[in-house]
Each structure stands twice: as structure tokens, then as C-alpha cells.
Design a protein around this motif. Structure first.
Motif, PDB file in Angstrom:
ATOM      1  N   GLY A  98      -6.131  27.280   5.562  1.00 33.14           N
ATOM      2  CA  GLY A  98      -5.768  25.935   5.999  1.00 33.14           C
ATOM      3  C   GLY A  98      -5.840  25.786   7.506  1.00 33.14           C
ATOM      4  O   GLY A  98      -5.824  26.777   8.249  1.00 33.14           O
ATOM      5  N   ALA A 100      -4.864  22.789  10.976  1.00 29.92           N
ATOM      6  CA  ALA A 100      -3.991  21.688  11.394  1.00 29.92           C
ATOM      7  C   ALA A 100      -4.714  20.827  12.426  1.00 29.92           C
ATOM      8  O   ALA A 100      -5.660  21.283  13.082  1.00 29.92           O
ATOM      9  N   LEU A 116     -10.679  18.371   8.206  1.00 28.18           N
ATOM     10  CA  LEU A 116      -9.435  18.920   7.668  1.00 28.18           C
ATOM     11  C   LEU A 116      -9.388  18.832   6.151  1.00 28.18           C
ATOM     12  O   LEU A 116      -9.004  19.803   5.477  1.00 28.18           O
ATOM     13  N   ASN A 120      -8.561  21.946   3.751  1.00 30.43           N
ATOM     14  CA  ASN A 120      -7.222  22.011   3.166  1.00 30.43           C
ATOM     15  C   ASN A 120      -7.145  21.494   1.733  1.00 30.43           C
ATOM     16  O   ASN A 120      -6.308  21.946   0.959  1.00 30.43           O
ATOM     17  N   SER A 148       2.353  22.426   1.256  1.00 30.86           N
ATOM     18  CA  SER A 148       3.223  22.511   2.421  1.00 30.86           C
ATOM     19  C   SER A 148       4.453  21.681   2.123  1.00 30.86           C
ATOM     20  O   SER A 148       4.458  20.859   1.196  1.00 30.86           O
ATOM     21  N   GLN A 158       1.085  13.402  11.228  1.00 31.03           N
ATOM     22  CA  GLN A 158       0.538  14.331  10.236  1.00 31.03           C
ATOM     23  C   GLN A 158      -0.208  13.576   9.127  1.00 31.03           C
ATOM     24  O   GLN A 158      -0.171  13.981   7.970  1.00 31.03           O
ATOM     25  N   TYR A 161      -3.052  15.918   7.690  1.00 30.22           N
ATOM     26  CA  TYR A 161      -2.484  17.125   7.084  1.00 30.22           C
ATOM     27  C   TYR A 161      -1.672  16.771   5.839  1.00 30.22           C
ATOM     28  O   TYR A 161      -1.828  17.404   4.782  1.00 30.22           O
ATOM     29  N   LYS A 165      -2.244  17.842   1.916  1.00 28.64           N
ATOM     30  CA  LYS A 165      -1.237  18.655   1.222  1.00 28.64           C
ATOM     31  C   LYS A 165      -0.604  17.911   0.050  1.00 28.64           C
ATOM     32  O   LYS A 165      -0.260  18.519  -0.971  1.00 28.64           O
ATOM     33  N   SER A 204      -4.605  24.761  16.135  1.00 26.90           N
ATOM     34  CA  SER A 204      -4.908  23.404  15.682  1.00 26.90           C
ATOM     35  C   SER A 204      -5.900  22.721  16.622  1.00 26.90           C
ATOM     36  O   SER A 204      -5.996  23.047  17.809  1.00 26.90           O
TER      37      SER A 204
END
Length: 285
Positions: A98, A100, A116, A120, A148, A158, A161, A165, A204
Motif C-alpha cells: 500500500g 499514501a 493510489l 491500494n 485500514s 484522506q 486513501y 480502503k 507518501s
């Protein structure tokens, strides 16, 4: 329960939780297929496993290393074929890799969001698809997908991300129900770590619209002040979850707190979380 035996495939195995999982699974006699873009890091992990096995006079584990970019479906397919050919008894797949991305939604462009998501989320999906036919032939098998705590709560800054997730969580839960209905020998766990002391924040990327260079340093400092769980502790918790066939694995008191907070205050949890994070950051300084 899923017995730790045969072999395990781990993505993102060169560092952090992936590395810790490789070491702990090897200590339990599990053969390993280790994947990462960092080939030097993979070789270092393999050498550490060989050294530990030699010192303990234990039976040496069969460890194969594979340079894999999980954003490339063809590379994942090649990895699955090589891993299962090298380790015919492979019965555990841990989709851990993964990345960030720093920045608010207005500060990241679509290419960065795609980057991303390809790692991810789509990396998890493509790996699961590539390994599942082999896992289904085993007497018992297990897929572990790393989400996460940001797949349960969604903080500002976020968007990419959390989107990935949350998607891992939804994909994993739906697939687990399908496997159960089909009476498949494959079990599936989705993992929600809180703050784990890895380099994911240091490594990241920053959004193209982020112009304040101090924000990265501030983000790293804040993360280090509130992240309390070691990679080894995270790995041990994941292995426990595999052995007990736990569908959801929360890692860290912070993750357990945020999970409960979201359940009780689904619309207003962030106000509480923001104050708690700020307080913990001040204590860590």
C-alpha cells in the motif's frame, strides 16, 4: 481454524507489516513467496530469515523473492503463477502492499488518485483473482486483505486513501460472503490497522496542489506521535486472526476506539477524533 502450514504469499514484504509477517510466519515453519518493488529489501528479508533459521538450527524455509509492481495486473498474474509453481502447497495470500498520498481532494489530481487506487485497491482485487483458483484446491486456505482504520472512518485529507480502503473493505466482505455461500475452503479476513510504526507516511507522495513543504514534516511528526503499534505486534495480531478465522481484524487500541466511536456517532465522529488526535499529538512532543 486455518493452520499456519504450507506457504504464504505476501505483497509489500520488504518493509513494515509485510516484513514482520514474513519473519513471524517463517518462524512458524511457513514457506514464503515474498513480493515487493524493493528487490534489495526483499533480499535482506530473505537473508534475515535464512540467518535466523541457521542460528536456531531449525529446518530452513523455502523462500522465493519476486519483484512485483502490484499496480500492474500482468505482474500480479506472473507472481501468482511463479509463487504457486514454486510453492505448490501455498494456502495463504496476504495482500499488504500500500501507499499514501498527502493532500486534500482539491490538491490531488486524477492521475494521482488513479495511482493510489491501482495499488491500494486494484492490487488487492487482481491478486485475489490471480490466487483464488489455486487456493480453492487446498484443503484449507486464507486470504488476508489489508484495509485500514481509514476504511471504517474517513478523515479530511484522506479522500483517495479512504476511498481505496473502504473499497477493500466492501470487496472483502462481499467476497467472504460469496465464499461462505459456496462452502469454499477459502476463508477471508480484512485487516484494519490503526497507527503502525512503518514508513508509509514518510514515503507518501504529495498532491500536485500541495505548496506548503512543511506539511509533510508536520504529517510525519504527528503520525509518529500517535502511532503506537509496532509492525511485529501488528503481524502477530494478523496471524492470530488467520488461525482463528476472524473475518475482521482490528489492530491497536486506537483502531478499536475509532471503530466503536463510528458505530455510536456515525455522523459526528470526526469532531471527537480531531480533538483526541490533537491532544495525543501535543503529548507526543
Amino acid at each position: 481454524m486455518t493452520e499456519i502450514r504450507g506457504a504464504a504469499a505476501i505483497t509489500g514484504a520488504a518493509s513494515g507489516i509485510g516484513r514482520a509477517l514474513a519473519l513471524e510466519l517463517a518462524a512458524r515453519g511457513c514457506d514464503l513467496a515474498l513480493a515487493d518493488r524493493d528487490e534489495a529489501g526483499l533480499q535482506a528479508v530473505a537473508a534475515e530469515i535464512a540467518k535466523t533459521s541457521s542460528q536456531n538450527k531449525a529446518s530452513s524455509q523455502k523462500v522465493s523473492v519476486h519483484r512485483v509492481d502490484v499496480s500492474e495486473p500482468a505482474a500480479i498474474a506472473d507472481f501468482a503463477q511463479a509463487a504457486t509453481s514454486t510453492h505448490p502447497g501455498l494456502n495463504i495470500v496476504i495482500n499488504n502492499a500500500g501507499v499514501a498520498l498527502l493532500g486534500a481532494f482539491s490538491e490531488i489530481d486524477q492521475a494521482q488518485m488513479d495511482w493510489l487506487m491501482n495499488i491500494n485497491f486494484w492490487g488487492v482485487v487482481h491478486s485475489t483473482r490471480a490466487f483464488l483458483p489455486h487456493l480453492a484446491t487446498q484443503p484449507e486456505a486464507h486470504i488476508v486483505n489489508l484495509s485500514s482504520i481509514f476504511g471504517i472512518v474517513a478523515p479530511p485529507g484522506q479522500t483517495a486513501y479512504s476511498a481505496a480502503k473502504f473499497a477493500v473493505r466492501g470487496f472483502s466482505e462481499a467476497l467472504r460472503h460469496e465464499l461462505q455461500m459456496a462452502k469454499s475452503p477459502v476463508r477471508l479476513s480484512v485487516v484494519h490497522p490503526g497507527g503502525v510504526l512503518t514508513n508509509i507516511v514518510r514515503n507518501s507522495r504529495a498532491g500536485v496542489g500541495v505548496t506548503d513543504n512543511a506539511r509533510r514534516a508536520e504529517s510525519i511528526e504527528r503520525f509518529d506521535s500517535i502511532a503506537k503499534t509496532t509492525p511485529k505486534a501488528a503481524a502477530l495480531r494478523i496471524i492470530e486472526g488467520i488461525e482463528k478465522n476472524q473475518p475482521r481484524i482490528l489492530i491497536g487500541n486506537d483502531a478499536r476506539f475509532m471503530d466503536l466511536l463510528q458505530r455510536f456517532r456515525p455522523e459526528t465522529y470526526w469532531a471527537v477524533m480531531a480533538k483526541r488526535i490533537e491532544r495525543m499529538s501535543r503529548k507526543g512532543k
